[in-house]
Design a protein around this motif. Structure first.
Motif, mmCIF file in Angstrom:
data_model
loop_
_atom_site.group_PDB
_atom_site.id
_atom_site.type_symbol
_atom_site.label_atom_id
_atom_site.label_comp_id
_atom_site.label_asym_id
_atom_site.label_seq_id
_atom_site.Cartn_x
_atom_site.Cartn_y
_atom_site.Cartn_z
ATOM 1 N N ALA A 155 0.828 -1.205 0.000
ATOM 2 C CA ALA A 155 0.000 0.000 0.000
ATOM 3 C C ALA A 155 0.862 1.255 0.000
ATOM 4 O O ALA A 155 2.079 1.203 -0.114
ATOM 5 C CB ALA A 155 -0.926 -0.022 1.212
ATOM 6 N N GLN A 156 0.195 2.404 0.162
ATOM 7 C CA GLN A 156 0.888 3.692 0.122
ATOM 8 C C GLN A 156 1.396 4.115 1.497
ATOM 9 O O GLN A 156 2.180 5.058 1.608
ATOM 10 C CB GLN A 156 -0.057 4.768 -0.420
ATOM 11 N N LYS A 157 0.927 3.468 2.553
ATOM 12 C CA LYS A 157 1.367 3.806 3.902
ATOM 13 C C LYS A 157 1.730 2.550 4.671
ATOM 14 O O LYS A 157 1.102 1.497 4.508
ATOM 15 C CB LYS A 157 0.274 4.573 4.660
ATOM 16 N N TYR A 158 2.739 2.677 5.527
ATOM 17 C CA TYR A 158 3.158 1.591 6.396
ATOM 18 C C TYR A 158 3.300 2.115 7.819
ATOM 19 O O TYR A 158 3.462 3.318 8.045
ATOM 20 C CB TYR A 158 4.470 0.989 5.901
ATOM 21 N N THR A 159 3.238 1.206 8.775
ATOM 22 C CA THR A 159 3.269 1.577 10.184
ATOM 23 C C THR A 159 4.607 1.194 10.809
ATOM 24 O O THR A 159 4.987 0.025 10.789
ATOM 25 C CB THR A 159 2.135 0.871 10.953
ATOM 26 N N LEU A 160 5.296 2.176 11.349
ATOM 27 C CA LEU A 160 6.524 1.936 12.101
ATOM 28 C C LEU A 160 6.136 1.695 13.552
ATOM 29 O O LEU A 160 5.488 2.532 14.178
ATOM 30 C CB LEU A 160 7.457 3.151 12.007
ATOM 31 N N PHE A 171 7.455 11.479 18.303
ATOM 32 C CA PHE A 171 7.437 12.148 17.008
ATOM 33 C C PHE A 171 8.417 11.441 16.082
ATOM 34 O O PHE A 171 9.427 10.905 16.508
ATOM 35 C CB PHE A 171 7.860 13.618 17.136
ATOM 36 N N LEU A 172 8.113 11.498 14.791
ATOM 37 C CA LEU A 172 8.982 10.917 13.775
ATOM 38 C C LEU A 172 9.272 11.975 12.719
ATOM 39 O O LEU A 172 8.354 12.573 12.162
ATOM 40 C CB LEU A 172 8.301 9.704 13.132
ATOM 41 N N TYR A 173 10.555 12.245 12.480
ATOM 42 C CA TYR A 173 10.960 13.222 11.469
ATOM 43 C C TYR A 173 11.640 12.507 10.306
ATOM 44 O O TYR A 173 12.454 11.611 10.515
ATOM 45 C CB TYR A 173 11.944 14.238 12.051
ATOM 46 N N LYS A 174 11.303 12.933 9.091
ATOM 47 C CA LYS A 174 11.989 12.441 7.905
ATOM 48 C C LYS A 174 13.034 13.469 7.491
ATOM 49 O O LYS A 174 12.755 14.671 7.460
ATOM 50 C CB LYS A 174 11.013 12.204 6.756
ATOM 51 N N GLU A 175 14.231 12.993 7.187
ATOM 52 C CA GLU A 175 15.316 13.879 6.786
ATOM 53 C C GLU A 175 14.891 14.730 5.581
ATOM 54 O O GLU A 175 14.352 14.230 4.602
ATOM 55 C CB GLU A 175 16.548 13.052 6.422
ATOM 56 N N PRO A 180 6.871 17.192 11.547
ATOM 57 C CA PRO A 180 7.007 15.837 12.116
ATOM 58 C C PRO A 180 5.783 14.975 11.818
ATOM 59 O O PRO A 180 4.698 15.481 11.518
ATOM 60 C CB PRO A 180 7.111 16.106 13.617
ATOM 61 N N ILE A 181 5.964 13.666 11.914
ATOM 62 C CA ILE A 181 4.861 12.719 11.912
ATOM 63 C C ILE A 181 4.507 12.458 13.368
ATOM 64 O O ILE A 181 5.361 12.077 14.162
ATOM 65 C CB ILE A 181 5.271 11.403 11.226
ATOM 66 N N LEU A 182 3.259 12.700 13.738
ATOM 67 C CA LEU A 182 2.819 12.484 15.116
ATOM 68 C C LEU A 182 2.425 11.021 15.291
ATOM 69 O O LEU A 182 1.647 10.484 14.500
ATOM 70 C CB LEU A 182 1.648 13.405 15.448
ATOM 71 N N CYS A 183 2.934 10.399 16.313
ATOM 72 C CA CYS A 183 2.717 8.971 16.537
ATOM 73 C C CYS A 183 1.656 8.738 17.599
ATOM 74 O O CYS A 183 1.447 9.582 18.480
ATOM 75 C CB CYS A 183 4.027 8.299 16.935
ATOM 76 N N ASP A 184 0.992 7.586 17.546
ATOM 77 C CA ASP A 184 -0.098 7.252 18.458
ATOM 78 C C ASP A 184 0.190 5.962 19.216
ATOM 79 O O ASP A 184 0.982 5.128 18.778
ATOM 80 C CB ASP A 184 -1.411 7.082 17.685
ATOM 81 N N ARG A 185 -0.501 5.803 20.335
ATOM 82 C CA ARG A 185 -0.414 4.554 21.090
ATOM 83 C C ARG A 185 -1.076 3.421 20.321
ATOM 84 O O ARG A 185 -2.058 3.627 19.621
ATOM 85 C CB ARG A 185 -1.118 4.703 22.446
ATOM 86 N N PRO A 191 1.222 -3.814 25.892
ATOM 87 C CA PRO A 191 2.230 -3.185 25.022
ATOM 88 C C PRO A 191 3.628 -3.247 25.625
ATOM 89 O O PRO A 191 4.118 -2.279 26.204
ATOM 90 C CB PRO A 191 1.721 -1.739 24.912
ATOM 91 N N ILE A 192 4.285 -4.382 25.479
ATOM 92 C CA ILE A 192 5.594 -4.588 26.100
ATOM 93 C C ILE A 192 6.722 -4.475 25.066
ATOM 94 O O ILE A 192 7.672 -3.723 25.251
ATOM 95 C CB ILE A 192 5.640 -5.952 26.814
ATOM 96 N N SER A 193 6.641 -5.223 23.969
ATOM 97 C CA SER A 193 7.670 -5.143 22.933
ATOM 98 C C SER A 193 7.587 -3.827 22.165
ATOM 99 O O SER A 193 8.599 -3.305 21.695
ATOM 100 C CB SER A 193 7.527 -6.306 21.944
ATOM 101 N N PHE A 194 6.386 -3.291 22.017
ATOM 102 C CA PHE A 194 6.178 -1.985 21.400
ATOM 103 C C PHE A 194 4.856 -1.421 21.891
ATOM 104 O O PHE A 194 3.943 -2.161 22.251
ATOM 105 C CB PHE A 194 6.204 -2.071 19.871
ATOM 106 N N ASP A 195 4.759 -0.087 21.928
ATOM 107 C CA ASP A 195 3.563 0.561 22.461
ATOM 108 C C ASP A 195 3.071 1.733 21.613
ATOM 109 O O ASP A 195 2.079 2.371 21.945
ATOM 110 C CB ASP A 195 3.812 1.043 23.896
ATOM 111 N N THR A 196 3.763 2.020 20.514
ATOM 112 C CA THR A 196 3.475 3.214 19.722
ATOM 113 C C THR A 196 3.589 2.889 18.241
ATOM 114 O O THR A 196 4.377 2.023 17.841
ATOM 115 C CB THR A 196 4.469 4.342 20.070
ATOM 116 N N LYS A 197 2.811 3.591 17.416
ATOM 117 C CA LYS A 197 2.887 3.408 15.967
ATOM 118 C C LYS A 197 2.941 4.761 15.264
ATOM 119 O O LYS A 197 2.305 5.727 15.677
ATOM 120 C CB LYS A 197 1.704 2.590 15.457
#
Length: 235
Positions: A155-160, A171-175, A180-185, A191-197
């Motif tokens: 697709a056109q978008k993926y989740t980090l 926050f996520l910044y692209k060089e 910034p890209i604002l991230c959500d829970r 949520p132990i291995s990861f808690d944010t996307k």
């Protein structure tokens, strides 16, 4: 450590569960080195220190599992490692794959001989994270990761997926970009291995892009994490 940053080289990988396989069978085969495949399902969580846990797109799970990845042409002739973890820290798997020397770049199917399909099939959205790294599975630090796709197509978008360690804001910044890209829970029970996307949009050029993850807790920033991601071209 790279100028005060943790650096990862990322690609895009995906898992298609119960859906049609959109990956071309005409490309050279990327082979699983089966002797190196391992997976664990623990009774209790294993707490990881990694900030980046996956880069993926998800649909719903069904009764089969097909694993695939976007592998850049720059990785031709090398080995890669696929790592998959559950958000609760109980499930973990990794397997090494050999990339042919004549690999032209693109999406490929990957063998994933899991013994825990029934356990994985009950996981909800954002409860599993996958990453694909260039190199061996014995040394996965500062290396590539990949996008998981559940029962869907590229697709056109993926989740980090990020382990913010209970940060208040991420926050996520692209060089090269100021906004910034604002991230959500993530909406998961444990949520132990990861808690944010963080949602990342791809462009019209397949390229390596550098992103930086910033985490803020109690008004204080943590050390930023630099992430170099190989993104595919728009379909």
């Amino acid at each position: 450590m790279y100028n005060g940053f943790f650096k990862y080289i990322l690609s895009v990988a995906f898992i298609t569960l119960g859906g049609s396989n959109v990956i071309s069978g005409e490309l050279p085969e990327v082979k699983l080195l089966e002797s190196g495949f391992e997976e664990l399902l623990r009774d209790s969580a294993n707490i990881s220190g990694a900030v980046v846990a996956g880069l993926q797109r998800q649909g719903s799970i069904a009764d089969s599992l097909e694993l695939g990845a976007y592998v850049p042409v720059d990785w031709a002739g090398s080995n890669t490692c696929m790592q998959i973890v559950s958000s609760d820290g109980r499930y973990e798997a990794h397997g090494p794959y050999a990339i042919p020397v004549d690999w032209p770049g693109g999406y490929t199917s990957l063998d994933f001989p899991t013994q825990y399909l029934s356990e994985l099939s009950v996981l909800r959205k954002d409860e599993l994270g996958a990453l694909l790294s260039k190199g061996t599975c014995s040394d996965r630090k500062n290396r590539g990761i990949s996008v998981v796709i559940w029962n869907t197509v590229p697709a056109q978008k993926y989740t980090l997926l990020v382990n913010s360690f209970r940060a208040d804001q991420v926050f996520l910044y692209k060089e090269g970009r100021s906004a910034p890209i604002l991230c959500d829970r993530v909406d998961v029970a444990s949520p132990i291995s990861f808690d944010t996307k963080c949602e990342i949009a791809i462009s019209n050029v397949a390229e390596e892009s550098v992103f930086t993850v910033y985490r803020v807790k109690n008004g204080k920033p943590s050390s930023p994490t630099e992430v170099a991601i190989w993104l595919p071209v728009e379909q």
